[in-house]
Scaffold this motif. Structure first.
Motif, PDB file in Angstrom:
ATOM      1  N   GLN A 125       8.474  -2.695 -18.461  1.00 15.02           N
ATOM      2  CA  GLN A 125       8.019  -1.683 -17.591  1.00 15.02           C
ATOM      3  C   GLN A 125       6.555  -0.882 -17.850  1.00 15.02           C
ATOM      4  O   GLN A 125       5.551  -0.853 -17.121  1.00 15.02           O
ATOM      5  N   GLN A 126       6.794  -0.296 -19.084  1.00 16.10           N
ATOM      6  CA  GLN A 126       5.643   0.501 -19.658  1.00 16.10           C
ATOM      7  C   GLN A 126       4.503  -0.448 -19.762  1.00 16.10           C
ATOM      8  O   GLN A 126       3.106  -0.259 -19.486  1.00 16.10           O
ATOM      9  N   ALA A 127       4.738  -1.779 -20.281  1.00 17.01           N
ATOM     10  CA  ALA A 127       3.736  -2.664 -20.337  1.00 17.01           C
ATOM     11  C   ALA A 127       3.060  -3.013 -19.192  1.00 17.01           C
ATOM     12  O   ALA A 127       1.988  -3.486 -18.944  1.00 17.01           O
ATOM     13  N   LEU A 128       4.009  -3.245 -18.056  1.00 13.26           N
ATOM     14  CA  LEU A 128       3.280  -3.647 -16.758  1.00 13.26           C
ATOM     15  C   LEU A 128       2.515  -2.391 -16.115  1.00 13.26           C
ATOM     16  O   LEU A 128       1.323  -2.741 -15.531  1.00 13.26           O
ATOM     17  N   TYR A 182       2.450  -1.828  -8.726  1.00 11.39           N
ATOM     18  CA  TYR A 182       1.470  -0.881  -7.918  1.00 11.39           C
ATOM     19  C   TYR A 182       1.996  -0.518  -6.527  1.00 11.39           C
ATOM     20  O   TYR A 182       2.081   0.545  -6.231  1.00 11.39           O
ATOM     21  N   LEU A 183       2.736  -1.508  -5.723  1.00 10.64           N
ATOM     22  CA  LEU A 183       3.068  -1.114  -4.403  1.00 10.64           C
ATOM     23  C   LEU A 183       4.421  -0.425  -4.459  1.00 10.64           C
ATOM     24  O   LEU A 183       4.668   0.396  -3.489  1.00 10.64           O
ATOM     25  N   GLU A 184       5.242  -0.581  -5.668  1.00 11.86           N
ATOM     26  CA  GLU A 184       6.382   0.343  -5.780  1.00 11.86           C
ATOM     27  C   GLU A 184       5.993   1.469  -6.243  1.00 11.86           C
ATOM     28  O   GLU A 184       6.984   2.396  -5.925  1.00 11.86           O
ATOM     29  N   HIS A 185       5.286   1.834  -7.012  1.00  8.28           N
ATOM     30  CA  HIS A 185       5.175   2.992  -7.760  1.00  8.28           C
ATOM     31  C   HIS A 185       4.018   3.891  -7.513  1.00  8.28           C
ATOM     32  O   HIS A 185       4.061   5.037  -7.720  1.00  8.28           O
TER      33      HIS A 185
END
Length: 218
Positions: A28-31, A80-83
């Motif tokens: 998740q951090q990588a994303l 992006y859309l989620e966070h």
């Protein structure tokens, strides 16, 4: 003398299974890091070497975890859309009227376009502004995502008509086109350095236009 099963030639010997190499990074951090690169520089200008350096992983690890660059980009769009993107569904659900829904959406978008320590603009608008023919599938995907956002606006205006806070005579397609254009324009203005106060000023004028669509003087 045979003293174990492995000494018996009739018993097949199976090699111990090799364990896969565990991931040595937080996916998740990588994303998030990859998303910030794509958001800031765009899809084509972001090289694999840029990504591996930012994510602090090797190219084989990147491919193993996320697939190719295009697949990683799509994962980043989802992230992006989620966070990061404006929570359109929640805003539209909680707003009492169609006008309140659009107003809240636009002001909340303006805030998210100029966040501190984040790239400016909306990733769905700025990340693929100039794609070569080779990357047209990426362009088509992001256009489709923008169209989904536009459809949400249309449906919320239609809901307003059905609930009686918008007259049946209002051209909600024209309203959808207008406010979608404003939202995308805000993104480009933010990328060009506009402040939150300037963006809010645009939203103020855009909401005054609401009355012209429904035939009522402001």
């Amino acid at each position: 003398m045979q003293n174990s099963l492995t000494d018996n030639p009739d018993v097949p010997i199976t090699a111990p299974k090799k364990r896969g190499r565990p991931k040595c990074f937080d996916e998740q951090q990588a994303l998030e890091r990859a998303m910030l690169l794509f958001w800031q520089y765009g899809y084509e200008a972001t090289a694999i070497s840029d990504l591996t350096q930012a994510l602090q992983i090797t190219a084989p690890s990147l491919y193993s975890s996320f697939g190719d660059k295009a697949q990683l980009f799509k994962r980043c769009l989802d992230y992006y859309l989620e966070h990061e993107a404006c929570p359109t569904d929640l805003i539209f659900k909680e707003a009492k009227t169609a006008k309140a829904a659009l107003e809240l959406l636009m002001y909340e978008n303006a805030k998210r376009l100029v966040q501190e320590n984040k790239p400016t603009g909306c990733m769905l608008v700025v990340a693929t502004m100039n794609c070569s023919e080779h990357n047209q599938p990426i362009q088509h995907d992001i256009v489709s995502r923008r169209q989904q956002s536009k459809l949400k606006i249309f449906k919320r205006l239609l809901q307003g008509q059905q609930q009686g806070d918008l007259p049946d005579t209002v051209d909600i397609q024209a309203m959808t086109d207008y406010y979608t254009t404003i939202l995308q324009g805000l993104s480009l203005q933010a990328r060009d350095g506009a402040s939150l106060a300037q963006l809010n000023g645009v939203v103020d004028h855009a909401m005054q236009t609401w009355h012209s669509f429904i035939g009522v003087k402001a």
